[in-house]
Design an enzyme around this catalytic site. Structure first.
Site, short mmCIF file in Angstrom:
data_model
loop_
_atom_site.label_atom_id
_atom_site.label_comp_id
_atom_site.label_asym_id
_atom_site.label_seq_id
_atom_site.Cartn_x
_atom_site.Cartn_y
_atom_site.Cartn_z
N ARG A 60 20.83 -31.29 -25.91
CA ARG A 60 20.57 -29.90 -26.30
C ARG A 60 21.77 -29.04 -25.93
O ARG A 60 22.16 -28.97 -24.76
CB ARG A 60 19.32 -29.44 -25.54
CG ARG A 60 18.73 -28.11 -25.94
CD ARG A 60 17.25 -28.08 -25.55
NE ARG A 60 16.57 -29.01 -26.43
CZ ARG A 60 16.19 -28.72 -27.68
NH1 ARG A 60 16.36 -27.52 -28.17
NH2 ARG A 60 15.61 -29.62 -28.42
N THR A 106 24.53 -26.37 -33.28
CA THR A 106 23.88 -27.00 -32.14
C THR A 106 24.38 -28.44 -32.08
O THR A 106 24.96 -28.94 -33.04
CB THR A 106 22.35 -27.05 -32.31
OG1 THR A 106 22.07 -27.82 -33.48
CG2 THR A 106 21.76 -25.67 -32.47
N TYR A 140 30.67 -26.50 -10.22
CA TYR A 140 31.06 -25.29 -10.92
C TYR A 140 32.41 -25.52 -11.57
O TYR A 140 33.36 -25.91 -10.88
CB TYR A 140 31.16 -24.09 -9.97
CG TYR A 140 30.02 -23.13 -10.21
CD1 TYR A 140 29.95 -22.44 -11.42
CD2 TYR A 140 29.02 -22.94 -9.27
CE1 TYR A 140 28.89 -21.58 -11.67
CE2 TYR A 140 27.96 -22.09 -9.53
CZ TYR A 140 27.91 -21.41 -10.74
OH TYR A 140 26.86 -20.57 -10.99
N LYS A 179 20.40 -31.35 -33.10
CA LYS A 179 19.56 -31.51 -34.29
C LYS A 179 20.01 -32.79 -35.02
O LYS A 179 19.91 -33.86 -34.44
CB LYS A 179 19.61 -30.23 -35.14
CG LYS A 179 19.04 -29.02 -34.37
CD LYS A 179 19.04 -27.73 -35.15
CE LYS A 179 18.51 -26.58 -34.29
NZ LYS A 179 18.61 -25.27 -34.99
N GLU A 201 33.87 -23.08 -13.93
CA GLU A 201 34.18 -21.89 -14.74
C GLU A 201 35.63 -21.93 -15.17
O GLU A 201 36.53 -22.25 -14.38
CB GLU A 201 33.93 -20.62 -13.91
CG GLU A 201 32.45 -20.29 -13.80
CD GLU A 201 32.19 -19.08 -12.91
OE1 GLU A 201 31.09 -18.51 -13.00
OE2 GLU A 201 33.07 -18.73 -12.11
N ASP A 209 27.27 -21.36 -39.86
CA ASP A 209 26.42 -21.87 -38.78
C ASP A 209 25.75 -23.14 -39.30
O ASP A 209 24.77 -23.08 -40.03
CB ASP A 209 25.40 -20.80 -38.40
CG ASP A 209 24.42 -21.28 -37.33
OD1 ASP A 209 24.42 -22.49 -37.02
OD2 ASP A 209 23.65 -20.43 -36.82
#
Ligand SMILES: *Cc1c(COP(=O)(O)O)cnc(C)c1O
Length: 438
Positions: A256, A247, A75, A250, A77, A221
């Site tokens: 991903r 992203t 974790y 691509k 965060e 974007d």
């Protein structure tokens, strides 16, 4: 059509697996043969078919294996130097490395590498720049936009007042006079550019001029074209956009995931707050590790050569399809993708039939509405084709003509089973000469 009912069969495993993938698969077979079979089936599917989905790619083995590391166990965060949990020493370093590489790739001052995907990066961008109820001006999905830019059931269409601009019906390209006219009328708080099915260069400066005139923020974007932008093969959205989202999987050819960029320290602070704690919990640190590795690959000179070949391949495939009687929306392509209008070749042929027949034949594509498509979105009159994945496998201009021949053979066969299965074996054989990255 279905390829994989085999179980536990070594024939299902492509011969060109990288050595580590082979070991991982062997380990999985020992431990969990059921899951191993499914994963091997997918490896074999990718190895033996042609991937023309414009938003997909094949990552390098190094990027693929970098997703599977110890970083998945933690974790983290918060952000480097400001975490909520102890033990984040190495996580701080890997996230800093990813951020620094993202900044040099895109030439900007700030990067947030935590968005789990492109849509999540857009959620953070919306939350950072505007308030619920504010007006957003964007291209609808039916004309090549993305669902996270204002589709009704999406968060964007649910919480914001969406006004649409559209492509010029004649040229099927952006019409800046018309976009400016709508902007003056609706006074948007945010304008979005950057698309999922637009084959032309985007003029970010023209969008910024409109945004400035009406006092709106500009979000670029670049989910689809990020690799082209990083390689300098498409103009950069900086310094024009207030926020750039993308992203990483691509054309950028990473794991991903998503990424949010900006050059303004105040906006960057807001983006960080809106990614965490605004819209996500713990970051996927293993994916961030692989993002760092993929960005490192994209910074190498070979990446530019790759992107140039992607664009040349798209132009060659486009030309070959036009020769066969297909129509390309906007008349062609300047990037990695094209939108094919099937009607001039065969008025009866639909995008969904073409997609199904081609899948039988080992060619993976997606049906796509063309501008003002008379058919519904689940049927469509078009296909969206892209060259990033084929180019990764080493296909060049000569092979694009072969691919165009196969596409046309299958689509003009009316889905004939014998034709599809013959093409499928030809493609499986052809693919042996163009193995997945290994
Ligand atoms: C693919 C895409 C996205 C979203 O990507 P996900 O990772 O699937 O959330 C966002 N915007 C555009 C323009 C895209 O093409």
């Amino acid at each position: 059509m279905n390829t994989s009912t085999a179980s536990n069969s070594d024939q299902q495993v492509p011969d060109s697996l990288d050595p580590l993938a082979g070991e991982v698969l062997a380990m999985l077979r020992q431990h969990d043969p059921e899951a191993a079979d499914i994963m091997a089936g997918e490896a074999q599917r990718q190895a033996s078919t042609l991937e023309l989905i414009a938003s997909e790619n094949h990552v390098s083995p190094v990027v693929m294996h970098a997703v599977g590391t110890w970083l998945t166990n933690k974790y983290a965060e918060g952000y480097p130097g400001k975490r909520y949990y102890g033990g984040c020493e190495w996580h701080d370093q890997i996230e800093d490395l990813a951020r620094e590489r993202a900044k040099s790739l895109f030439g900007c001052g700030f990067a947030n590498v935590q968005p789990h995907c492109g849509a999540n990066a857009n959620i953070a961008a919306f939350m950072a720049l505007i308030k619920p109820g504010d007006t957003v001006l964007s291209l609808p999905i039916k004309s090549g936009g993305h669902l996270s830019h204002g589709l009704k059931p999406n968060f964007s269409g649910t919480f914001y007042n969406i006004v649409e601009y559209d492509l010029d019906p004649e040229t099927e390209r952006l019409d800046f006079d018309e976009i400016a006219r709508i902007a003056r009328e609706c006074k948007p708080d945010l304008i979005i550019c950057g698309f999922s099915a637009y084959s032309r260069i985007i003029d970010f400066a023209a969008f910024r001029a409109i945004a400035d005139e009406v006092g709106a923020y500009l979000l670029a974007d670049i989910a689809h074209i990020a690799g082209l932008v990083a390689a300098g093969v498409h103009p950069s959205p900086f310094p024009h956009a207030h926020v750039v989202t993308t992203t990483t999987h691509k054309t950028l050819r990473g794991p991903r995931g998503g990424l949010a960029l900006s050059d303004d320290p105040e906006i960057a602070k807001l983006i960080d707050r809106k990614v965490f704690p605004g819209s996500q919990g713990g970051p996927l640190m293993h994916v961030i590790g692989a993002k760092a590795v993929a960005f490192g690959e994209a910074l190498k000179p070979g990446f530019r050569t790759y992107q140039e070949q992607v664009v040349r391949n798209a132009a060659t495939l486009a030309g070959a399809l036009v020769e066969k009687g297909y129509r390309l929306c906007s008349g062609g392509t300047e990037n990695h993708l094209m939108l094919v209008d099937l009607r001039p070749r065969d008025a009866e042929l639909t995008g969904s039939d073409a997609q199904d027949w081609l899948e039988h034949a080992g060619i993976i594509v997606n049906k796509n509405g063309i501008p003002n498509d008379p058919r519904p979105p689940m049927v469509t009159s078009g296909l969206r084709l892209g060259t990033p994945a084929l180019t990764t496998r080493g296909l060049c201009e000569a092979e694009m003509h072969t691919v165009a021949d196969w596409l046309d053979e299958v689509m003009s066969s009316g889905g004939d089973a014998a034709t599809c299965s013959r093409v499928r074996s030809e493609i499986a054989e052809f693919c042996r000469s163009f193995p997945l990255p290994h």
